[in-house]
Design an enzyme around this catalytic site. Structure first.
Site, mmCIF file in Angstrom:
data_model
loop_
_atom_site.group_PDB
_atom_site.id
_atom_site.type_symbol
_atom_site.label_atom_id
_atom_site.label_comp_id
_atom_site.label_asym_id
_atom_site.label_seq_id
_atom_site.Cartn_x
_atom_site.Cartn_y
_atom_site.Cartn_z
ATOM 1 N N GLU A 286 0.819 -1.245 -0.046
ATOM 2 C CA GLU A 286 0.095 0.025 -0.050
ATOM 3 C C GLU A 286 0.873 1.388 -0.076
ATOM 4 O O GLU A 286 1.800 1.241 0.920
ATOM 5 C CB GLU A 286 -0.814 0.094 1.112
ATOM 6 C CG GLU A 286 -2.076 -0.904 1.122
ATOM 7 C CD GLU A 286 -2.866 -0.744 2.392
ATOM 8 O OE1 GLU A 286 -4.106 -1.311 2.147
ATOM 9 O OE2 GLU A 286 -2.440 -0.238 3.427
ATOM 10 N N CYS A 287 0.658 2.179 -0.893
ATOM 11 C CA CYS A 287 1.273 3.512 -1.176
ATOM 12 C C CYS A 287 2.840 3.120 -0.862
ATOM 13 O O CYS A 287 3.565 2.772 -1.883
ATOM 14 C CB CYS A 287 0.979 4.223 -0.083
ATOM 15 S SG CYS A 287 1.189 6.148 -0.194
ATOM 16 N N GLY A 288 3.458 3.425 0.110
ATOM 17 C CA GLY A 288 4.937 3.283 0.240
ATOM 18 C C GLY A 288 5.400 2.077 0.179
ATOM 19 O O GLY A 288 6.339 1.654 -0.591
ATOM 20 N N MET B 188 5.619 1.306 -3.604
ATOM 21 C CA MET B 188 6.384 2.150 -4.335
ATOM 22 C C MET B 188 7.920 1.185 -4.139
ATOM 23 O O MET B 188 8.559 0.918 -4.933
ATOM 24 C CB MET B 188 6.795 3.347 -3.547
ATOM 25 C CG MET B 188 5.690 4.327 -3.798
ATOM 26 S SD MET B 188 5.853 5.940 -2.774
ATOM 27 C CE MET B 188 7.438 6.495 -3.370
ATOM 28 N N THR C 294 -1.244 -0.814 -4.379
ATOM 29 C CA THR C 294 -2.100 0.206 -4.798
ATOM 30 C C THR C 294 -1.778 1.437 -3.815
ATOM 31 O O THR C 294 -0.812 1.476 -2.988
ATOM 32 C CB THR C 294 -3.529 0.217 -4.120
ATOM 33 O OG1 THR C 294 -3.631 0.147 -2.620
ATOM 34 C CG2 THR C 294 -4.321 -1.374 -4.530
#
Length: 438
Positions: free
Chosen positions: A325-327, A330, A430
């Site tokens: 999720e997010c970080g 990435m 995501t």
């Protein structure tokens, strides 16, 4: 039922969080067990709440949480003497379109739970006019009760007398008066406040805030103003992403909603934490791996050199599901470019390349219809969540994970990604953080 109050304000920046932390600590010193909550999708404030109260703080979100789930979160208050919930933004500020159980405003939460509101009023630069603002808030919506006000940033005894006179004329109880002096500063970062565990003088900050509340607030009157909710609160059922979950937990990956961890545990799941920053790999005995959000862009070089973590994660992902999720999303990608333009190699489970050098704020509630499964949720599931980041996608070659819209129904281009690994493991990610499923 535990009686409760909602600490709110006309706007952000009024000193609401300082008051919340000070009240939690001062009431704890008084011998009370206080259960904190936070309105809306916020990772930072609940960590400060925990440090001040000694209890885990949980998010309550009327846009993203169905009613049964929202009410079920009240089980966290069992054994507490008092509930204090911190509002977000201004009391009535929410999104334009209602979601699962409201529009996300603090007032929605107060009305549903039956908690009276304590308004933190920044009286700097005004006198009797502060009462007009408070009175307007008190009368704006039926079902939202204002128990009283805490006046903040009062400059002098004369200033206090004028503001008190206005509040008396408006029929509002003054529960406390706080002086105008050097603010208790919590340093900011690109996503908001620095995390609680990164604040070196945290306990001193909390102690100072508690002192302000002891000196300036009638704590007994505040406690007496609390009211109980008539809602039943059977624990909400949350499907864990697996029964043994390898969970990244460190300064780069710390954004996990406490209600999810609570729900996973209630379902019998076991969480196996590991630290990518310490070059630790996920436990190979786990069924699934979950990489939460955080600040990987601040630790790009460390993660790029974490060979044991990267090798272990890739081996795990060959045959088992990994979700970010997010970080965490990435970090699953090919590379992160930091604010100085330096490119750092990431895990390579997805082709995603993101840049913090090219900053753009992405903020808002998200409704996602999964095209492919993620751990704990089948394809076709609708997820309620929230997105907040400044990173820009430079490359996203993998298949989209979901159809994503914002709170207004507008299409969101950040669809997430999915890739099937050669050994059959599914890697997904995501930019939005899951709060609940429909």
């Amino acid at each position: 039922m535990t009686p409760g109050l909602l600490i709110a304000a006309p706007a952000s920046g009024t000193g609401k969080t300082t008051v919340m932390l000070g009240l939690l600590a001062a009431l704890r010193e008084k011998g009370l067990t206080v259960q904190p909550f936070k309105n809306g999708p916020d990772y930072i404030d609940p960590a400060f709440h925990r440090a001040a109260s000694g209890r885990e703080s949980f998010n309550l979100d009327t846009w993203a949480m169905p009613g049964a789930m929202l009410d079920g979160m009240l089980v966290a208050a069992e054994g507490a003497d008092l509930v204090l919930a911190e509002g977000s933004m201004g009391l009535f500020d929410g999104v334009a379109s209602p979601g699962a159980c409201g529009n996300g405003a603090s007032a929605d939460l107060a009305a549903r739970m039956g908690w009276p509101v304590v308004l933190v009023i920044d009286a700097s630069g005004q006198a009797q006019t502060a009462a007009a603002v408070a009175q307007g808030l008190a009368r704006f919506r039926a079902g939202v009760t204002v128990a009283g006000v805490i006046l903040n940033r009062i400059a002098s005894p004369r200033h206090e007398a004028l503001v008190r006179a206005g509040m008396a004329e408006a029929g509002l109880t003054v529960l406390g008066v706080l002086p105008k002096r050097a603010a208790i500063a919590m340093p900011e970062r690109h996503l908001g406040l620095v995390q609680a565990e990164e604040q070196p003088a945290l306990q001193a900050l909390i102690s100072e805030a508690a002192g302000l509340m002891r000196e300036g607030v009638d704590l007994d009157a505040l406690i007496a103003a609390a009211r109980t909710t008539a809602l039943s609160h059977a624990p909400a059922k949350i499907t864990p992403p697996g029964q043994r979950i390898a969970l990244a937990r460190d300064a780069a990956f710390s954004f996990v909603y406490p209600h999810l961890l609570l729900g996973w545990g209630a379902a019998g799941a076991e969480v196996l934490p590991f630290s990518p920053l310490a070059d630790e790999a996920p436990d190979p005995s786990a069924e699934t791996c979950w990489l939460p959000g955080g600040y990987p862009e601040l630790h790009g070089a460390t993660l790029a050199n974490a060979d044991r973590f990267r090798t272990g994660l890739r081996a795990f992902a060959e045959t088992k599901p990994v979700h970010g999720e997010c970080g965490g999303y990435m970090a699953m990608g090919a590379a992160i470019i930091d604010k100085d333009g330096n490119r750092h190699r990431m895990a390579g489970l997805l082709g995603l390349v993101t840049s913090f050098e090219k900053r753009k704020m992405h903020l808002g509630y998200r409704l996602a219809h999964l095209s492919q499964p993620i751990p704990g949720h089948a394809a076709g599931t609708t997820l309620w969540g929230h997105e907040f980041h400044y990173s820009t996608i430079l490359d996203q070659p993998d298949a989209p994970l979901a159809q994503v819209t914002g709170a207004t129904g507008a299409t969101v281009p950040e669809t997430g990604s999915t890739r099937l690994q050669p050994g059959g493991g599914l890697s997904t990610g995501t930019f939005f953080h899951v709060i609940a499923s429909a």
